[in-house]
Motif scaffolding. Structure first.
Motif, PDB file in Angstrom:
ATOM      1  N   ILE A 172       0.842  -1.195   0.000  1.00  0.00           N
ATOM      2  CA  ILE A 172       0.000   0.000   0.000  1.00  0.00           C
ATOM      3  C   ILE A 172       0.877   1.245   0.000  1.00  0.00           C
ATOM      4  CG2 ILE A 172      -1.797   1.304   1.207  1.00  0.00           C
ATOM      5  CD1 ILE A 172      -2.746  -1.287   2.455  1.00  0.00           C
ATOM      6  N   GLY A 173       0.533   2.210  -0.855  1.00  0.00           N
ATOM      7  CA  GLY A 173       1.206   3.498  -0.863  1.00  0.00           C
ATOM      8  C   GLY A 173       0.238   4.581  -0.406  1.00  0.00           C
ATOM      9  N   PHE A 174       0.693   5.478   0.462  1.00  0.00           N
ATOM     10  CA  PHE A 174      -0.162   6.520   1.025  1.00  0.00           C
ATOM     11  C   PHE A 174       0.250   7.900   0.501  1.00  0.00           C
ATOM     12  CE2 PHE A 174      -0.250   3.056   4.073  1.00  0.00           C
ATOM     13  CZ  PHE A 174      -1.596   2.961   4.404  1.00  0.00           C
ATOM     14  N   ILE A 175      -0.762   8.703   0.156  1.00  0.00           N
ATOM     15  CA  ILE A 175      -0.539  10.084  -0.283  1.00  0.00           C
ATOM     16  C   ILE A 175      -1.443  10.976   0.555  1.00  0.00           C
ATOM     17  CG2 ILE A 175      -0.594  11.688  -2.226  1.00  0.00           C
ATOM     18  CD1 ILE A 175      -0.542   9.169  -4.051  1.00  0.00           C
ATOM     19  N   PHE A 176      -0.854  12.002   1.192  1.00  0.00           N
ATOM     20  CA  PHE A 176      -1.612  12.829   2.131  1.00  0.00           C
ATOM     21  C   PHE A 176      -1.757  14.264   1.615  1.00  0.00           C
ATOM     22  CE2 PHE A 176       0.754   9.601   4.544  1.00  0.00           C
ATOM     23  CZ  PHE A 176      -0.303   8.922   5.140  1.00  0.00           C
ATOM     24  N   GLN A 177      -2.771  14.936   2.114  1.00  0.00           N
ATOM     25  CA  GLN A 177      -3.015  16.332   1.740  1.00  0.00           C
ATOM     26  C   GLN A 177      -1.841  17.218   2.132  1.00  0.00           C
ATOM     27  OE1 GLN A 177      -6.744  17.867   3.203  1.00  0.00           O
ATOM     28  NE2 GLN A 177      -6.139  19.987   2.951  1.00  0.00           N
ATOM     29  N   SER A 178      -1.199  16.913   3.251  1.00  0.00           N
ATOM     30  CA  SER A 178      -0.112  17.753   3.774  1.00  0.00           C
ATOM     31  C   SER A 178       1.253  17.361   3.219  1.00  0.00           C
ATOM     32  CB  SER A 178      -0.081  17.655   5.305  1.00  0.00           C
ATOM     33  OG  SER A 178       0.112  16.307   5.705  1.00  0.00           O
ATOM     34  N   PHE A 179       1.267  16.476   2.217  1.00  0.00           N
ATOM     35  CA  PHE A 179       2.479  16.010   1.535  1.00  0.00           C
ATOM     36  C   PHE A 179       3.300  15.048   2.412  1.00  0.00           C
ATOM     37  CE2 PHE A 179       2.336  20.618  -0.064  1.00  0.00           C
ATOM     38  CZ  PHE A 179       1.304  20.338  -0.932  1.00  0.00           C
ATOM     39  N   GLY A 180       3.585  15.434   3.660  1.00  0.00           N
ATOM     40  CA  GLY A 180       4.290  14.538   4.579  1.00  0.00           C
ATOM     41  C   GLY A 180       5.744  14.295   4.225  1.00  0.00           C
ATOM     42  N   LEU A 181       6.386  15.242   3.544  1.00  0.00           N
ATOM     43  CA  LEU A 181       7.795  15.078   3.188  1.00  0.00           C
ATOM     44  C   LEU A 181       8.691  15.478   4.360  1.00  0.00           C
ATOM     45  CD1 LEU A 181       7.699  16.589  -0.415  1.00  0.00           C
ATOM     46  CD2 LEU A 181       7.469  14.186   0.262  1.00  0.00           C
ATOM     47  N   ASN A 186       7.934   1.332  -3.315  1.00  0.00           N
ATOM     48  CA  ASN A 186       8.006  -0.105  -3.079  1.00  0.00           C
ATOM     49  C   ASN A 186       7.049  -0.905  -3.970  1.00  0.00           C
ATOM     50  OD1 ASN A 186      10.057   0.002  -1.203  1.00  0.00           O
ATOM     51  ND2 ASN A 186       8.684   0.117   0.556  1.00  0.00           N
ATOM     52  N   ARG A 187       6.664  -0.304  -5.091  1.00  0.00           N
ATOM     53  CA  ARG A 187       5.776  -0.968  -6.073  1.00  0.00           C
ATOM     54  C   ARG A 187       4.492  -1.483  -5.420  1.00  0.00           C
ATOM     55  NH1 ARG A 187      11.034  -2.101  -7.538  1.00  0.00           N
ATOM     56  NH2 ARG A 187      11.571  -1.688  -9.724  1.00  0.00           N
ATOM     57  N   PRO A 188       3.722  -0.599  -4.797  1.00  0.00           N
ATOM     58  CA  PRO A 188       2.501  -1.034  -4.124  1.00  0.00           C
ATOM     59  C   PRO A 188       1.442  -1.500  -5.120  1.00  0.00           C
ATOM     60  CG  PRO A 188       2.533   1.340  -4.272  1.00  0.00           C
ATOM     61  CD  PRO A 188       3.881   0.870  -4.762  1.00  0.00           C
ATOM     62  N   LYS A 189       0.515  -2.309  -4.625  1.00  0.00           N
ATOM     63  CA  LYS A 189      -0.621  -2.732  -5.434  1.00  0.00           C
ATOM     64  C   LYS A 189      -1.768  -1.727  -5.312  1.00  0.00           C
ATOM     65  CE  LYS A 189       1.065  -6.853  -6.524  1.00  0.00           C
ATOM     66  NZ  LYS A 189       0.408  -8.069  -6.014  1.00  0.00           N
ATOM     67  N   LEU A 190      -1.816  -0.999  -4.171  1.00  0.00           N
ATOM     68  CA  LEU A 190      -2.913  -0.082  -3.881  1.00  0.00           C
ATOM     69  C   LEU A 190      -2.370   1.270  -3.436  1.00  0.00           C
ATOM     70  CD1 LEU A 190      -5.996   0.462  -3.297  1.00  0.00           C
ATOM     71  CD2 LEU A 190      -5.568  -0.436  -0.987  1.00  0.00           C
ATOM     72  N   LEU A 191      -2.910   2.345  -4.023  1.00  0.00           N
ATOM     73  CA  LEU A 191      -2.620   3.709  -3.580  1.00  0.00           C
ATOM     74  C   LEU A 191      -3.835   4.249  -2.830  1.00  0.00           C
ATOM     75  CD1 LEU A 191      -0.921   5.478  -6.631  1.00  0.00           C
ATOM     76  CD2 LEU A 191       0.165   4.763  -4.492  1.00  0.00           C
ATOM     77  N   ILE A 192      -3.598   4.839  -1.664  1.00  0.00           N
ATOM     78  CA  ILE A 192      -4.653   5.481  -0.886  1.00  0.00           C
ATOM     79  C   ILE A 192      -4.283   6.947  -0.731  1.00  0.00           C
ATOM     80  CG2 ILE A 192      -5.749   5.633   1.382  1.00  0.00           C
ATOM     81  CD1 ILE A 192      -5.507   2.627   1.610  1.00  0.00           C
ATOM     82  N   ALA A 193      -5.155   7.836  -1.199  1.00  0.00           N
ATOM     83  CA  ALA A 193      -4.863   9.272  -1.179  1.00  0.00           C
ATOM     84  C   ALA A 193      -5.998  10.021  -0.495  1.00  0.00           C
ATOM     85  CB  ALA A 193      -4.671   9.793  -2.601  1.00  0.00           C
ATOM     86  N   ASP A 194      -5.657  10.791   0.529  1.00  0.00           N
ATOM     87  CA  ASP A 194      -6.650  11.550   1.296  1.00  0.00           C
ATOM     88  C   ASP A 194      -6.553  13.024   0.916  1.00  0.00           C
ATOM     89  OD1 ASP A 194      -8.556  12.374   3.064  1.00  0.00           O
ATOM     90  OD2 ASP A 194      -7.477  11.770   4.876  1.00  0.00           O
ATOM     91  N   GLU A 195      -7.497  13.484   0.095  1.00  0.00           N
ATOM     92  CA  GLU A 195      -7.530  14.871  -0.380  1.00  0.00           C
ATOM     93  C   GLU A 195      -6.154  15.316  -0.890  1.00  0.00           C
ATOM     94  OE1 GLU A 195     -10.159  16.615  -0.731  1.00  0.00           O
ATOM     95  OE2 GLU A 195     -11.669  15.857   0.652  1.00  0.00           O
TER      96      GLU A 195
END
Length: 242
Positions: A105-114, A178-187
């Motif tokens: 799973i790959g996560f993408i957040f509104q606040s970028f999180g870098l 890491n070549r995820p199968k699923l991307l989850i993005a919150d806004e």
């Protein structure tokens, strides 16, 4: 159950797992107890076929973030079942959930999180460092992903030296490390202007097609919803449109 019916049942399970990246069944999640309890999700069920970009819409407080956290293994439901890439999350311990989040799973957040002190390339490489990938493999993958998101010339820049849209592109590249199968993005476009947000959403759609991943993206922007293969709407913790 006869041997033949058991075999048929087993085939059905395998076929379903091969078709669907995510399956959610009768999901409930509440916070607090008694009269003060907040029922964030009330019997939510849906499926996401592999290779689809599915948008999740709903007003603030409708349960979108709660649902994303549950599907991503960051929280556990009070009731119901979640299956991701053929794996029932209820059967996983903390270590199993950690591996799922790290590897599939790959996560993408509104606040970028870098990480501010790291360069764009170093931020993208963090997930691969955590799984102790070979350094040469890591460098090659980082370069490929930065090129994919259009930032090959910005590898050495830190987040503070990049625009909001560029930072989110780095975050997308990191989510793919890491070549995820699923991307989850919150806004994922919540902090971006309309034009940049549209460009980021178009990039996500291209990633779904090009990297052969599935994506569940929470957004409230009608223009962005039009880029999804399907839209799920949450209202008061329930799916009202599927």
């Amino acid at each position: 159950m006869t041997e033949s019916s058991s075999a048929q049942s087993g085939t059905a399970v395998v076929d379903d797992a091969s078709r669907h990246m995510v399956r959610v069944e009768n999901l409930h999640r509440s916070y607090g107890t008694g009269a003060a309890a907040v029922h964030a999700l009330r019997g939510v069920s849906f499926e996401i076929p592999r290779g689809e970009l599915v948008a999740l819409k709903g007003r603030s407080g409708s349960g979108k973030t709660t649902l994303l956290n549950l599907v991503g293994g960051l929280d556990t439901p009070d009731q119901g079942r979640i299956t991701v890439d053929g794996t029932d999350l209820s059967g996983l311990g903390e270590n199993g959930l950690l591996e799922l989040r790290r590897d599939r799973i790959g996560f993408i957040f509104q606040s970028f999180g870098l990480i501010p002190i790291l360069s764009a390339a170093e931020n993208v490489g963090v997930p691969m460092r955590l799984r102790k990938a070979d350094p040469r493999e890591r460098e090659e993958r980082v370069a490929l992903l930065l090129a994919l998101v259009g930032l090959a010339d910005h590898a050495a820049q830190r987040p503070g030296e990049l625009s909001g849209g560029q930072q989110q592109r780095v975050a997308i590249a990191r989510a793919l490390a890491n070549r995820p199968k699923l991307l989850i993005a919150d806004e994922p476009t919540g902090q971006l202007d309309a034009e940049t947000g549209l460009a980021v959403m178009e990039l996500l759609r291209a990633v779904v097609r090009g990297e052969n991943v599935t994506a569940l993206v929470a957004t409230h922007d009608p223009q962005l919803l039009g880029l999804a293969d399907r839209v799920l709407e949450l209202a008061d913790g329930e799916i009202v449109e599927a």
